[in-house]
Design a protein around this motif. Structure first.
Motif, PDB file in Angstrom:
ATOM      1  N   ASP A  83       0.859  -1.177   0.000  1.00 55.43           N
ATOM      2  CA  ASP A  83       0.000   0.000   0.000  1.00 55.43           C
ATOM      3  C   ASP A  83       0.898   1.230   0.000  1.00 55.43           C
ATOM      4  N   PRO A  84       0.422   2.341  -0.560  1.00 55.11           N
ATOM      5  CA  PRO A  84       1.304   3.508  -0.722  1.00 55.11           C
ATOM      6  C   PRO A  84       1.428   4.409   0.508  1.00 55.11           C
ATOM      7  N   ILE A  85       1.055   3.936   1.676  1.00 56.24           N
ATOM      8  CA  ILE A  85       1.121   4.772   2.877  1.00 56.24           C
ATOM      9  C   ILE A  85       2.091   4.144   3.878  1.00 56.24           C
ATOM     10  N   TRP A  86       2.978   4.983   4.401  1.00 52.08           N
ATOM     11  CA  TRP A  86       4.050   4.532   5.279  1.00 52.08           C
ATOM     12  C   TRP A  86       4.165   5.448   6.489  1.00 52.08           C
ATOM     13  N   CYS A  87       4.588   4.889   7.602  1.00 56.20           N
ATOM     14  CA  CYS A  87       4.934   5.716   8.753  1.00 56.20           C
ATOM     15  C   CYS A  87       6.234   6.440   8.400  1.00 56.20           C
ATOM     16  N   ASN A  88       6.243   7.730   8.558  1.00 50.59           N
ATOM     17  CA  ASN A  88       7.425   8.514   8.189  1.00 50.59           C
ATOM     18  C   ASN A  88       8.539   8.390   9.224  1.00 50.59           C
TER      19      ASN A  88
ATOM     20  N   LEU B 275      -3.964   1.084   3.555  1.00 52.62           N
ATOM     21  CA  LEU B 275      -4.715   2.220   3.036  1.00 52.62           C
ATOM     22  C   LEU B 275      -6.138   2.242   3.579  1.00 52.62           C
ATOM     23  N   GLU B 276      -6.719   1.063   3.745  1.00 51.28           N
ATOM     24  CA  GLU B 276      -8.109   0.989   4.224  1.00 51.28           C
ATOM     25  C   GLU B 276      -8.277   1.502   5.655  1.00 51.28           C
ATOM     26  N   ASP B 277      -7.184   1.657   6.392  1.00 50.45           N
ATOM     27  CA  ASP B 277      -7.254   2.167   7.758  1.00 50.45           C
ATOM     28  C   ASP B 277      -7.317   3.689   7.817  1.00 50.45           C
ATOM     29  N   PHE B 278      -7.220   4.355   6.656  1.00 53.36           N
ATOM     30  CA  PHE B 278      -7.206   5.814   6.633  1.00 53.36           C
ATOM     31  C   PHE B 278      -8.547   6.358   6.181  1.00 53.36           C
ATOM     32  N   PRO B 279      -8.993   7.414   6.820  1.00 51.78           N
ATOM     33  CA  PRO B 279     -10.288   8.001   6.485  1.00 51.78           C
ATOM     34  C   PRO B 279     -10.206   8.884   5.229  1.00 51.78           C
ATOM     35  N   VAL B 280     -10.038   8.236   4.082  1.00 52.37           N
ATOM     36  CA  VAL B 280      -9.996   8.958   2.806  1.00 52.37           C
ATOM     37  C   VAL B 280     -11.194   8.528   1.963  1.00 52.37           C
ATOM     38  N   SER B 281     -11.550   9.356   1.016  1.00 55.03           N
ATOM     39  CA  SER B 281     -12.685   9.030   0.157  1.00 55.03           C
ATOM     40  C   SER B 281     -12.364   7.791  -0.680  1.00 55.03           C
TER      41      SER B 281
ATOM     42  N   GLU C 258     -12.797   7.530  -3.784  1.00 57.54           N
ATOM     43  CA  GLU C 258     -12.135   8.014  -5.005  1.00 57.54           C
ATOM     44  C   GLU C 258     -10.632   8.182  -4.785  1.00 57.54           C
ATOM     45  N   LEU C 259     -10.242   8.800  -3.680  1.00 61.64           N
ATOM     46  CA  LEU C 259      -8.823   8.984  -3.380  1.00 61.64           C
ATOM     47  C   LEU C 259      -8.140   7.642  -3.147  1.00 61.64           C
ATOM     48  N   ALA C 260      -8.794   6.736  -2.443  1.00 63.04           N
ATOM     49  CA  ALA C 260      -8.224   5.412  -2.197  1.00 63.04           C
ATOM     50  C   ALA C 260      -7.970   4.683  -3.516  1.00 63.04           C
ATOM     51  N   LYS C 261      -8.916   4.775  -4.446  1.00 64.61           N
ATOM     52  CA  LYS C 261      -8.738   4.140  -5.759  1.00 64.61           C
ATOM     53  C   LYS C 261      -7.589   4.782  -6.526  1.00 64.61           C
TER      54      LYS C 261
ATOM     55  N   LEU D 214      -4.957   6.389  -5.306  1.00 61.18           N
ATOM     56  CA  LEU D 214      -3.689   5.998  -4.675  1.00 61.18           C
ATOM     57  C   LEU D 214      -3.323   4.548  -5.009  1.00 61.18           C
ATOM     58  N   SER D 215      -4.311   3.665  -4.984  1.00 54.71           N
ATOM     59  CA  SER D 215      -4.061   2.254  -5.298  1.00 54.71           C
ATOM     60  C   SER D 215      -3.605   2.082  -6.741  1.00 54.71           C
ATOM     61  N   TYR D 216      -4.281   2.774  -7.655  1.00 58.58           N
ATOM     62  CA  TYR D 216      -3.903   2.699  -9.072  1.00 58.58           C
ATOM     63  C   TYR D 216      -2.483   3.222  -9.264  1.00 58.58           C
ATOM     64  N   TRP D 217      -2.179   4.343  -8.634  1.00 57.17           N
ATOM     65  CA  TRP D 217      -0.837   4.921  -8.727  1.00 57.17           C
ATOM     66  C   TRP D 217       0.210   3.932  -8.197  1.00 57.17           C
ATOM     67  N   ALA D 218      -0.076   3.330  -7.070  1.00 58.77           N
ATOM     68  CA  ALA D 218       0.872   2.394  -6.457  1.00 58.77           C
ATOM     69  C   ALA D 218       1.111   1.173  -7.345  1.00 58.77           C
ATOM     70  N   LEU D 219       0.085   0.728  -8.052  1.00 60.02           N
ATOM     71  CA  LEU D 219       0.244  -0.420  -8.949  1.00 60.02           C
ATOM     72  C   LEU D 219       1.184  -0.118 -10.111  1.00 60.02           C
ATOM     73  N   LYS D 220       1.360   1.153 -10.428  1.00 55.92           N
ATOM     74  CA  LYS D 220       2.233   1.555 -11.533  1.00 55.92           C
ATOM     75  C   LYS D 220       3.703   1.594 -11.114  1.00 55.92           C
ATOM     76  N   TYR D 221       3.960   1.366  -9.828  1.00 51.26           N
ATOM     77  CA  TYR D 221       5.344   1.407  -9.356  1.00 51.26           C
ATOM     78  C   TYR D 221       6.186   0.371 -10.110  1.00 51.26           C
ATOM     79  N   GLY D 222       7.306   0.811 -10.613  1.00 51.26           N
ATOM     80  CA  GLY D 222       8.237  -0.092 -11.282  1.00 51.26           C
ATOM     81  C   GLY D 222       7.967  -0.280 -12.763  1.00 51.26           C
ATOM     82  N   ASP D 223       7.026   0.469 -13.333  1.00 52.35           N
ATOM     83  CA  ASP D 223       6.755   0.364 -14.769  1.00 52.35           C
ATOM     84  C   ASP D 223       7.970   0.744 -15.604  1.00 52.35           C
TER      85      ASP D 223
END
Length: 83
Positions: free
Chosen positions: A22-27, A35-41, A43-46, A48-57
């Motif tokens: 998931d694209p969220i990390w403790c800094n 990601l599901e533990d964060f109170p985001v919409s 739309e935003l969750a989708k 972020l997930s789509y963006w994260a799936l593109k990692y390493g393209d």
């Protein structure tokens, strides 16, 4: 949101792509958070997930080398993450 910090609580996060995560990390402790533990919409969750799936393209995973335009692809990925 529990992380690996001494007190087990996350108050400082960063958004970062990585393979299969998931694209969220403790800094502070760099623990990957759900990601599901964060109170985001939804739309935003989708987004972020789509963006994260593109990692390493920009990597040819069979040879573990950058694609010919890999530097540009990685820069584009990082820029999308900033926006």
């Amino acid at each position: 949101m529990n992380c690996c910090c001494e007190n087990g609580e996350t108050h400082d996060i960063r958004i970062e792509g990585d393979v299969g995560a998931d694209p969220i990390w403790c800094n502070r402790c760099s623990c990957n958070l759900d990601l599901e533990d964060f109170p985001v919409s939804e739309e935003l969750a989708k987004e972020l997930s789509y963006w994260a799936l593109k990692y390493g393209d920009w990597i040819d995973w069979e040879t573990d080398k950058l694609l010919p335009n890999g530097v540009e692809l990685e820069a584009e990925f990082n820029q999308i993450g900033v926006v």
